[in-house]
Motif scaffolding. Sequence first.
Motif, PDB file in Angstrom:
ATOM      1  N   ILE A   1       0.839  -1.209   0.000  1.00 26.19           N
ATOM      2  CA  ILE A   1       0.000   0.000   0.000  1.00 26.19           C
ATOM      3  C   ILE A   1       0.871   1.256   0.000  1.00 26.19           C
ATOM      4  CG2 ILE A   1      -1.702   1.288   1.326  1.00 26.19           C
ATOM      5  CD1 ILE A   1      -2.786  -1.385   2.350  1.00 26.19           C
TER       6      ILE A   1
ATOM      7  N   ILE B   1       2.689   1.774  -3.393  1.00 22.07           N
ATOM      8  CA  ILE B   1       1.805   2.284  -4.439  1.00 22.07           C
ATOM      9  C   ILE B   1       1.749   3.807  -4.371  1.00 22.07           C
ATOM     10  CG2 ILE B   1      -0.617   2.415  -5.157  1.00 22.07           C
ATOM     11  CD1 ILE B   1      -0.879  -0.535  -4.421  1.00 22.07           C
TER      12      ILE B   1
ATOM     13  N   LEU C   1       0.255  -0.505 -11.284  1.00 21.11           N
ATOM     14  CA  LEU C   1      -0.791  -1.515 -11.074  1.00 21.11           C
ATOM     15  C   LEU C   1      -0.264  -2.913 -11.355  1.00 21.11           C
ATOM     16  CD1 LEU C   1      -3.748  -2.275 -10.524  1.00 21.11           C
ATOM     17  CD2 LEU C   1      -4.208  -1.889 -12.963  1.00 21.11           C
TER      18      LEU C   1
ATOM     19  N   SER D   1       2.321  -3.810  -8.547  1.00 17.09           N
ATOM     20  CA  SER D   1       1.694  -4.097  -7.254  1.00 17.09           C
ATOM     21  C   SER D   1       0.914  -5.409  -7.292  1.00 17.09           C
ATOM     22  CB  SER D   1       0.779  -2.941  -6.845  1.00 17.09           C
ATOM     23  OG  SER D   1      -0.252  -2.746  -7.801  1.00 17.09           O
TER      24      SER D   1
ATOM     25  N   THR E   1      -6.876   0.302  -6.642  1.00 21.26           N
ATOM     26  CA  THR E   1      -5.525   0.805  -6.897  1.00 21.26           C
ATOM     27  C   THR E   1      -5.483   1.671  -8.140  1.00 21.26           C
ATOM     28  OG1 THR E   1      -4.560  -1.153  -5.844  1.00 21.26           O
ATOM     29  CG2 THR E   1      -3.138   0.118  -7.313  1.00 21.26           C
TER      30      THR E   1
ATOM     31  N   TYR F   1      -7.020   4.966  -7.333  1.00 20.48           N
ATOM     32  CA  TYR F   1      -6.146   5.766  -6.480  1.00 20.48           C
ATOM     33  C   TYR F   1      -4.939   6.298  -7.237  1.00 20.48           C
ATOM     34  CZ  TYR F   1      -2.669   6.882  -2.944  1.00 20.48           C
ATOM     35  OH  TYR F   1      -1.706   7.511  -2.202  1.00 20.48           O
TER      36      TYR F   1
ATOM     37  N   ALA G   1      -8.185  -0.298   1.100  1.00 20.80           N
ATOM     38  CA  ALA G   1      -7.322  -1.456   0.870  1.00 20.80           C
ATOM     39  C   ALA G   1      -7.313  -2.394   2.068  1.00 20.80           C
ATOM     40  CB  ALA G   1      -5.905  -0.985   0.552  1.00 20.80           C
TER      41      ALA G   1
END
Length: 379
Positions: free
Chosen positions: A187, A190, A237, A240, A267, A270, A335
């Motif tokens: 998290i 990212i 993306l 992750s 994700t 965000y 998340a």
Amino acid sequence: MATRKRTLHNTWHLGIKEFHSLLGDWTMLFLIVFMFTVSVYADARAKPESLHRASIAVVDEDQSQLSTRIIAALQPPQFIPPEHVALADIDKGMDAGLHTFVLDIPPNFQRDVLAGRAPALQLNVDATRQSQAQTGTGYIQNIVNDEIRAFVQRYRSTAVQPVQLVERAMFNPNLTESWFAAVTAIINNITLLGILLTGAALIREREHGTIEHLLVMPVTPFEIMLSKVWSMGVVVLIASSFSLQVVVKGVLGVVVPGSAVLFGAATLLYLFAAASIGVFMGTLARNMPQFGLMSILVLLPLQILSGALTPRESMPDVVSGLMSLTPTTHFVSLAQGVLFRGAGIDVVWPEFLMVAAIGTLFFALAHHRLRSTIGKMQS
């Protein structure tokens, strides 16, 4: 319709150009691979468990069934198998750093317990080992109390408690610290790369002089910005998702009950907001060193105060209120709900809306700033 088609065409090809630029930047490629593989694994393994393989010795002066039962309960993974030592060797072993804990069981301990005399046990603790001393003391106290209680129940009846508390940990039933650390690392990474990659892409255009080439082409600031947002968002993306499936689930063996598809959608949404922040910062910085210093001032509060490392409930109301205006706080809540608790869209849709709303605001602000910057360069 023709204008919209041209916008999509320009945005697509500008995004492909960003992929080619990234492939030529070995430093950024190394950072992406490192952050979602080695960094995630190191964060998970570097944080010790609540108590893991603590060194303990026992002085058994009672040699009774109860003392043997207590010693047998002090076993891995919390402790290494207890070492039996003599009473005279307690200080020598602790001074040499051989034992963190030494439990002294006095003579006639079992007899005094059964007689209701409440005898005392002596626990010697090496407090210089701060990571284990305080936690281990509580563990040993609970283990000894549980074993004495179970032993006494065989000889005399005890009052039945009117209420019994049953604990159930839905995610991570053993409360293994590395499970939380691994997911939290993804998290945080990212956020870090979502901002850094996009801002660095804009700075790279300026330092390499390619921004001037874009200015003479029939492209708009909106298309330039959108291309960087979607291309760098896709990169983060994919990285992750790979980290979650291969490093966290595969290598570390973490059981993630939540939906990977829902987490991927969150994700991507965000990253739209994080990339917009990166573009805005890229318009403020003149070069990469300035951007790096600015990133420290932005990323540290976003990660520390977002709720990923420290619960928001423990923060002052002013800080918690200010952080609710950032997309990171809502993404962390979203998340954690999806990955830790297996929440569905019916539970986390408010966070989805907040991330989308705040992301749109940051995108508009970054677009205005980028358009102003490009206008100054053209003039």
